[in-house]
Design a protein around this motif. Structure first.
Motif, PDB file in Angstrom:
ATOM      1  N   GLU A  81      46.500  54.447  75.392  1.00 62.88           N
ATOM      2  CA  GLU A  81      46.434  55.613  76.272  1.00 62.88           C
ATOM      3  C   GLU A  81      45.053  55.733  76.905  1.00 62.88           C
ATOM      4  OE1 GLU A  81      47.383  58.979  78.425  1.00 62.88           O
ATOM      5  OE2 GLU A  81      48.641  57.448  77.497  1.00 62.88           O
ATOM      6  N   GLU A  82      43.994  55.459  76.135  1.00 61.87           N
ATOM      7  CA  GLU A  82      42.636  55.490  76.689  1.00 61.87           C
ATOM      8  C   GLU A  82      42.496  54.475  77.811  1.00 61.87           C
ATOM      9  OE1 GLU A  82      39.877  54.869  73.534  1.00 61.87           O
ATOM     10  OE2 GLU A  82      40.153  56.858  72.652  1.00 61.87           O
ATOM     11  N   GLU A  83      43.061  53.308  77.588  1.00 61.03           N
ATOM     12  CA  GLU A  83      42.999  52.254  78.604  1.00 61.03           C
ATOM     13  C   GLU A  83      43.773  52.662  79.855  1.00 61.03           C
ATOM     14  OE1 GLU A  83      41.337  48.873  79.913  1.00 61.03           O
ATOM     15  OE2 GLU A  83      41.055  49.726  77.904  1.00 61.03           O
ATOM     16  N   ARG A  84      44.909  53.320  79.660  1.00 60.65           N
ATOM     17  CA  ARG A  84      45.702  53.781  80.798  1.00 60.65           C
ATOM     18  C   ARG A  84      44.961  54.822  81.616  1.00 60.65           C
ATOM     19  NH1 ARG A  84      49.405  57.468  82.550  1.00 60.65           N
ATOM     20  NH2 ARG A  84      48.979  58.878  80.805  1.00 60.65           N
ATOM     21  N   GLN A  85      44.273  55.757  80.888  1.00 57.91           N
ATOM     22  CA  GLN A  85      43.510  56.790  81.582  1.00 57.91           C
ATOM     23  C   GLN A  85      42.357  56.219  82.391  1.00 57.91           C
ATOM     24  OE1 GLN A  85      44.245  59.988  81.902  1.00 57.91           O
ATOM     25  NE2 GLN A  85      46.084  59.787  80.623  1.00 57.91           N
ATOM     26  N   LYS A  86      41.737  55.166  81.872  1.00 60.88           N
ATOM     27  CA  LYS A  86      40.644  54.503  82.600  1.00 60.88           C
ATOM     28  C   LYS A  86      41.129  53.921  83.920  1.00 60.88           C
ATOM     29  CE  LYS A  86      37.794  53.133  78.632  1.00 60.88           C
ATOM     30  NZ  LYS A  86      37.290  51.981  77.838  1.00 60.88           N
ATOM     31  N   LYS A  87      42.319  53.353  83.879  1.00 63.51           N
ATOM     32  CA  LYS A  87      42.866  52.718  85.080  1.00 63.51           C
ATOM     33  C   LYS A  87      43.232  53.756  86.142  1.00 63.51           C
ATOM     34  CE  LYS A  87      44.628  48.612  82.755  1.00 63.51           C
ATOM     35  NZ  LYS A  87      45.827  47.837  82.362  1.00 63.51           N
ATOM     36  N   LEU A  88      43.525  54.990  85.699  1.00 67.64           N
ATOM     37  CA  LEU A  88      43.905  56.045  86.625  1.00 67.64           C
ATOM     38  C   LEU A  88      42.701  56.641  87.346  1.00 67.64           C
ATOM     39  CD1 LEU A  88      46.650  57.917  84.578  1.00 67.64           C
ATOM     40  CD2 LEU A  88      46.985  56.388  86.534  1.00 67.64           C
ATOM     41  N   LYS A  89      41.523  56.442  86.803  1.00 63.08           N
ATOM     42  CA  LYS A  89      40.303  57.029  87.398  1.00 63.08           C
ATOM     43  C   LYS A  89      39.827  56.220  88.596  1.00 63.08           C
ATOM     44  CE  LYS A  89      38.703  59.257  83.162  1.00 63.08           C
ATOM     45  NZ  LYS A  89      37.627  59.327  82.150  1.00 63.08           N
TER      46      LYS A  89
END
Length: 301
Positions: free
Chosen positions: A293-301
């Protein structure tokens, strides 16, 4: 009071009340052996002395303490010792990436080097009696016990050491039994309450780590006296040919405590089953989800 003529003797390390050593002392005593109970502080052994056991001070990490204990036992038993139980141990629960090596050395001093030192020091008395060594190991020796890499390594060392010791002492008639202890009610999990260091990779799942600290006392945990009764019963069996020992004689391996049957069975199936089970049981799959989930959030930024 020392042993009576012809009475078998057993020396047990780490006999503080509430632990496995204490339960083993009571069980061996009930079977008619003369028990020599030891602890670093003999004040905790007063009730055992009142029962007629011999009590001696012993710190298995100190060579002078071991020598003094050996000399006292030799006088007490006329130079023979029928059974040596290496039970004294230290828990160590920390992620492998957070270990402090000085702390690790302390664990190995007790769990590994103490066992080796006791076997070497008391070998003359054991050879004279054609006796038995019982080394208390753990299922941790063969399982990926999450956050217990140091403890697992120390018990794994005891297992490997014991297997070789068994062959080396065979010509002298001394037997070596390894107790693969599962979850057993004891004091070991309460002595050193560890914390995650700041910046640990596992701060995200601090609650999982904290639950793991007392896992052995809350998961299929067997009563200490039940574990002791089964171990002593098998230790006092007569001798049988090698291929019959596991069923009829004194076995080379004792499996007891919570999870022991399942872990034993898994050794015939493959390590993948233990890896999968413990990963999910300790809930590390939750950490995997958090990281994704942390990795997914990084990609959304």
């Amino acid at each position: 009071m020392g042993p009576q003529p012809g009475q078998k003797t057993v020396l047990i390390t780490g006999c503080t009340p509430g632990g496995i050593g204490h339960a083993l002392a009571l069980e061996f005593h009930s079977k008619g052996l003369h028990v020599i109970a030891t602890a670093r502080n003999t004040a905790v052994l007063t009730e055992m002395a009142a029962l007629g056991m011999s009590t001696l001070a012993l710190d298995v990490t100190k060579s002078d303490s071991i020598k003094t204990c050996h000399d006292e036992v030799a006088k007490l038993t006329s130079g023979k010792l029928d059974i040596l139980v290496n039970n004294a141990g230290r828990t160590h629960t920390h992620p492998a990436t957070d270990i402090d090596l000085d702390d690790v050395r302390e664990t190995f001093e007790t769990n590994v080097f103490g066992v080796m030192a006791m076997c070497a020091a008391f070998s003359d008395l054991l050879v004279a009696a054609r006796g038995l060594i019982i080394n208390i190991a753990s299922l941790a020796a063969i399982t990926p016990y999450v956050f217990g890499s140091v403890y697992c390594a120390s018990k794994g060392a005891v297992v490997s050491y014991s297997r070789t010791l068994r062959l080396e002492l065979k010509p002298f008639g001394v037997r070596v039994m390894v107790a693969m202890a599962g979850t057993v009610r004891s004091q070991i999990a309460s002595k050193t309450h560890r914390t995650l260091p700041e910046g640990s990779l596992y701060q995200r799942v601090k609650d999982i780590f904290e639950r793991r600290l007392t896992f052995s006392q809350n998961n299929a945990t067997v009563k200490t006296e039940d574990f002791a009764r089964k171990l002593v019963s098998q230790a006092l069996r007569g001798e049988s040919p090698l291929f019959l020992r596991s069923w009829f004689g004194r076995p080379d391996w004792f499996w007891g405590g919570g999870w022991s049957t399942g872990v034993w069975a898994s050794t015939w199936i493959g390590e993948w089953i233990l890896d999968t089970a413990l990963y999910r049981l300790i809930k590390l799959n939750r950490l995997e989800g958090i990281l994704k989930e942390e990795e997914r959030q990084k990609k959304l930024k």
